[in-house]
Design an enzyme around this catalytic site. Sequence first.
Site, mmCIF file in Angstrom:
data_model
loop_
_atom_site.group_PDB
_atom_site.id
_atom_site.type_symbol
_atom_site.label_atom_id
_atom_site.label_comp_id
_atom_site.label_asym_id
_atom_site.label_seq_id
_atom_site.Cartn_x
_atom_site.Cartn_y
_atom_site.Cartn_z
ATOM 1 N N SER A 63 0.833 -1.194 0.000
ATOM 2 C CA SER A 63 0.000 0.000 0.000
ATOM 3 C C SER A 63 0.874 1.253 0.000
ATOM 4 C CB SER A 63 -0.975 -0.051 1.185
ATOM 5 O OG SER A 63 -2.000 0.903 1.045
ATOM 6 N N ASP A 96 -10.338 -3.340 -5.519
ATOM 7 C CA ASP A 96 -9.808 -2.726 -4.298
ATOM 8 C C ASP A 96 -10.684 -1.534 -3.929
ATOM 9 O OD1 ASP A 96 -8.323 -1.176 -2.435
ATOM 10 O OD2 ASP A 96 -6.418 -1.897 -3.257
ATOM 11 N N HIS A 115 -8.157 -4.994 -0.948
ATOM 12 C CA HIS A 115 -6.958 -4.225 -0.619
ATOM 13 C C HIS A 115 -6.072 -5.057 0.300
ATOM 14 C CE1 HIS A 115 -4.572 -0.561 -0.274
ATOM 15 N NE2 HIS A 115 -4.432 -0.853 1.014
#
Length: 321
Positions: free
Chosen positions: A138, A266, A294
């Site tokens: 991320s 996501d 995610h």
Amino acid sequence: MQYRAPLWLPGGHLQTIWPALFSRRHRGPAPAYRRERWTTPDGDFVDVDFVDAADAAAPLLVLFHGLEGSSRGAYALAFADWARRAGWHYAVPHFRGCSGELNLAPRAYHSGDFEEVGWMLARLRERHGRPLYAVGISLGGNALLRWAEEAGDGAGATAVAVAAVSSPVDLTAGALAIGRGFNRLAYTPYFLRTMKPKALAKWAQHPGLFDRERVARARTLLEFDDAFTAPVHGFRDALDYWTRASAKPHLQRIRIPALVLNARNDPFIPARSLPAAHEVGRCVTLWQPPHGGHVGFASGPPPGHVLTLPEAVMGWLQAQR
């Protein structure tokens, strides 16, 4: 990546939330970390957690965690489990303030912190003197890609290859998406519950560093980044920060093998904002499976496990040798 979500885990939200909370992330006991505290060039500190391999000459895997993450996150433990089984060394450098203790300097961390990433990687490469591979999750993935972009031809002296998993390479699109609808109700409070207290503690360390009342009132990442992240780290405002820190506009500059993996469902990252093949350079590989959420990618019967993700990513990284 040929990923198929289990039938019992439908939709991007469930594929995000369930693996983070309930799915198995290692075989056997949890990896035992060894922690080192490093002094940064500006007199602050960062904490780095290690899992040491039996073979001193084994490769080193470095993982950069996501927003408000740590070495104890589900994905960090899953990659630690992979490294332990593969006989690799493993390191998780914590971004400032994320190791359980507030850092000292009048700054924190942000999505485009490529100078910090570069310093960490260079120190690890110098100390360990062995092949180094890096994965960013991320936020950590966007920062890692920004490092590879800025380093250009010099990146290969530090890392063999890099991978970014579920990274918001278009920060504007991602930040606005997380501030809308269900995302604003479910995910924004989750992040702000730790980000705001740490920011306010930072103000107590350095009174006047930013507008304390604006941070206290922040209810979205836009408001928080505009009041804290941007001014503390030298950006004009949130939009300036997101624009300058995003990896997507510079993906053609990467000169080492780089994997960019994003599920198209996501909830944090709109599929329309993901990079297309014509927007990346020859060294960049795009994996964009339709499912996964995610940093989810859970597999197996309930409660599932998140071990498929590191196996797929590390399989790709190993093939770059």
